[in-house]
Design a protein around this motif. Sequence first.
Motif, PDB file in Angstrom:
ATOM      1  N   LEU A  36       2.760   1.730   8.535  1.00  0.00           N
ATOM      2  CA  LEU A  36       1.694   0.575   8.145  1.00  0.00           C
ATOM      3  C   LEU A  36       2.117  -0.354   7.040  1.00  0.00           C
ATOM      4  O   LEU A  36       2.043  -1.474   7.362  1.00  0.00           O
ATOM      5  CB  LEU A  36       0.390   1.319   7.877  1.00  0.00           C
ATOM      6  CG  LEU A  36      -0.842   0.516   7.204  1.00  0.00           C
ATOM      7  CD1 LEU A  36      -1.090  -0.282   8.709  1.00  0.00           C
ATOM      8  CD2 LEU A  36      -2.214   1.341   7.029  1.00  0.00           C
ATOM      9  N   VAL A  37       2.469   0.078   6.055  1.00  0.00           N
ATOM     10  CA  VAL A  37       3.049  -0.334   4.829  1.00  0.00           C
ATOM     11  C   VAL A  37       4.213  -1.404   5.461  1.00  0.00           C
ATOM     12  O   VAL A  37       4.198  -2.557   4.771  1.00  0.00           O
ATOM     13  CB  VAL A  37       3.184   0.211   3.482  1.00  0.00           C
ATOM     14  CG1 VAL A  37       3.862  -0.639   2.438  1.00  0.00           C
ATOM     15  CG2 VAL A  37       1.984   1.091   2.874  1.00  0.00           C
ATOM     16  N   ARG A  39       4.817  -2.607   8.072  1.00  0.00           N
ATOM     17  CA  ARG A  39       4.460  -3.712   9.256  1.00  0.00           C
ATOM     18  C   ARG A  39       3.768  -4.768   8.243  1.00  0.00           C
ATOM     19  O   ARG A  39       4.007  -5.907   8.444  1.00  0.00           O
ATOM     20  CB  ARG A  39       3.319  -3.055  10.121  1.00  0.00           C
ATOM     21  CG  ARG A  39       2.861  -4.224  11.066  1.00  0.00           C
ATOM     22  CD  ARG A  39       1.638  -3.447  12.052  1.00  0.00           C
ATOM     23  NE  ARG A  39       2.126  -2.649  12.727  1.00  0.00           N
ATOM     24  CZ  ARG A  39       1.538  -1.446  12.855  1.00  0.00           C
ATOM     25  NH1 ARG A  39       0.854  -1.155  11.989  1.00  0.00           N
ATOM     26  NH2 ARG A  39       2.216  -0.167  13.641  1.00  0.00           N
ATOM     27  N   ARG A  40       3.000  -4.325   7.188  1.00  0.00           N
ATOM     28  CA  ARG A  40       2.083  -5.293   6.326  1.00  0.00           C
ATOM     29  C   ARG A  40       3.492  -6.268   5.552  1.00  0.00           C
ATOM     30  O   ARG A  40       3.075  -7.152   5.317  1.00  0.00           O
ATOM     31  CB  ARG A  40       1.089  -4.673   5.407  1.00  0.00           C
ATOM     32  CG  ARG A  40       0.086  -3.939   5.916  1.00  0.00           C
ATOM     33  CD  ARG A  40      -0.693  -4.911   6.343  1.00  0.00           C
ATOM     34  NE  ARG A  40      -1.968  -4.436   7.200  1.00  0.00           N
ATOM     35  CZ  ARG A  40      -3.105  -3.663   6.779  1.00  0.00           C
ATOM     36  NH1 ARG A  40      -3.170  -3.851   5.181  1.00  0.00           N
ATOM     37  NH2 ARG A  40      -3.940  -3.203   7.450  1.00  0.00           N
ATOM     38  N   MET A  41       4.327  -5.555   5.083  1.00  0.00           N
ATOM     39  CA  MET A  41       5.604  -6.214   4.297  1.00  0.00           C
ATOM     40  C   MET A  41       6.424  -6.724   5.368  1.00  0.00           C
ATOM     41  O   MET A  41       7.420  -7.661   4.766  1.00  0.00           O
ATOM     42  CB  MET A  41       6.201  -5.201   3.536  1.00  0.00           C
ATOM     43  CG  MET A  41       5.283  -4.521   2.447  1.00  0.00           C
ATOM     44  SD  MET A  41       6.132  -3.419   1.548  1.00  0.00           S
ATOM     45  CE  MET A  41       6.947  -4.487   0.442  1.00  0.00           C
ATOM     46  N   GLY A  42       6.003  -6.987   6.735  1.00  0.00           N
ATOM     47  CA  GLY A  42       7.143  -7.917   7.539  1.00  0.00           C
ATOM     48  C   GLY A  42       8.333  -7.125   7.770  1.00  0.00           C
ATOM     49  O   GLY A  42       9.391  -7.797   8.344  1.00  0.00           O
ATOM     50  N   ARG A  45      10.156  -3.308  13.291  1.00  0.00           N
ATOM     51  CA  ARG A  45       9.737  -2.202  13.867  1.00  0.00           C
ATOM     52  C   ARG A  45      10.923  -0.845  13.835  1.00  0.00           C
ATOM     53  O   ARG A  45      10.610   0.042  13.359  1.00  0.00           O
ATOM     54  CB  ARG A  45       9.187  -1.892  15.382  1.00  0.00           C
ATOM     55  CG  ARG A  45       8.558  -0.784  15.778  1.00  0.00           C
ATOM     56  CD  ARG A  45       8.054  -0.861  17.202  1.00  0.00           C
ATOM     57  NE  ARG A  45       8.910  -1.348  17.981  1.00  0.00           N
ATOM     58  CZ  ARG A  45       8.956  -1.097  19.652  1.00  0.00           C
ATOM     59  NH1 ARG A  45       7.675  -0.963  19.988  1.00  0.00           N
ATOM     60  NH2 ARG A  45       9.795  -1.199  20.416  1.00  0.00           N
ATOM     61  N   ARG A  48      11.356   0.230  10.127  1.00  0.00           N
ATOM     62  CA  ARG A  48      10.180   0.892   9.614  1.00  0.00           C
ATOM     63  C   ARG A  48       9.882   2.050   9.859  1.00  0.00           C
ATOM     64  O   ARG A  48       9.607   3.310   9.335  1.00  0.00           O
ATOM     65  CB  ARG A  48       8.873   0.142   9.496  1.00  0.00           C
ATOM     66  CG  ARG A  48       8.147  -0.427  11.003  1.00  0.00           C
ATOM     67  CD  ARG A  48       6.948  -0.797  10.803  1.00  0.00           C
ATOM     68  NE  ARG A  48       6.260  -1.222  12.081  1.00  0.00           N
ATOM     69  CZ  ARG A  48       6.479  -2.502  12.584  1.00  0.00           C
ATOM     70  NH1 ARG A  48       6.913  -3.339  11.996  1.00  0.00           N
ATOM     71  NH2 ARG A  48       5.713  -2.816  13.763  1.00  0.00           N
ATOM     72  N   SER A 237       8.807  -0.771   0.596  1.00  0.00           N
ATOM     73  CA  SER A 237       8.085   0.244   1.613  1.00  0.00           C
ATOM     74  C   SER A 237       8.503   1.693   1.448  1.00  0.00           C
ATOM     75  O   SER A 237       7.876   2.754   2.033  1.00  0.00           O
ATOM     76  CB  SER A 237       8.227  -0.325   3.061  1.00  0.00           C
ATOM     77  OG  SER A 237       9.373  -0.078   3.484  1.00  0.00           O
ATOM     78  N   CYS A 240       6.487   5.203  -0.081  1.00  0.00           N
ATOM     79  CA  CYS A 240       4.960   5.491   0.459  1.00  0.00           C
ATOM     80  C   CYS A 240       4.685   6.806   0.761  1.00  0.00           C
ATOM     81  O   CYS A 240       4.378   6.995   2.142  1.00  0.00           O
ATOM     82  CB  CYS A 240       4.843   4.246   1.542  1.00  0.00           C
ATOM     83  SG  CYS A 240       5.102   2.653   1.040  1.00  0.00           S
TER      84      CYS A 240
END
Length: 247
Positions: A36-37, A39-42, A45, A48, A237, A240
């Motif tokens: 999730l983090v 994805r929020r940070m760009g 896929r 991450r 990221s 986390c």
Amino acid sequence: MLLGLQLAVGDVLELGLGELAVLVVTVAATFAVTVLVGRRMGVGRPLRLLVATGFSICGAAAVAAMAPVAEADDDDVATAVALVTLYGSGTILLVPLLAGVLGLADRTAGLWAGLAVHEVAQVVAAAGAVSGVALAAAVVAKLARVVLLAPLVAGVSVAVRRSSAPVPGRRRPPLLPLFVVGFLVAVALRSTGLLPERLLTHTSVLTTVLLAAAMVGLGAQVHLRRLLRTGVAPWGSGPCRPSPHSA
């Protein structure tokens, strides 16, 4: 595949139901929050997914297992391995320090190390700095996390297949990489108790050598400039991980 010979199902069963529940929740939460983090940070896929798997399961070996499923390139793999190595090395010092500050019992500190630290060797170093009792608990907890590698990879593979349309002429990611299947077979063999201890000792050394060779080979294919082009987002990221203090 040979990592499976270091794990017996009986070792995992030494943990109580409560401890196993905390372990599963910690792994699931770490993976979900990191994705999730990211994805929020760009963060893309593939990267991450690699970072989340490496942090939640077992470092570089987990990254390697997820790479074909996530359809990651060499730079993504190198970045993920660098992240789990960097942050995992930091926990070698941090976990014993926090265990002392918080006044954790040795077994609890060991479980914390087993749930929070990435690589098996890093777990041994962190928990061994506390006590022998902590080390024993940490190794069992860590090996229990490793067992979750196969279902996690299979689950992500199913999700990737459902979310992406097939491309003509392009093979879809495998449901479960063959070497992960081999890992499960190795776990089953170790669990029988029929393998001689001398063989297990030799395969443990061979496993370390092969993993080191794989990491060197990977590093030799990565250009520093390309790695730096991934930006700072993946490095932010990395840490986390929900605190496993509840263990």
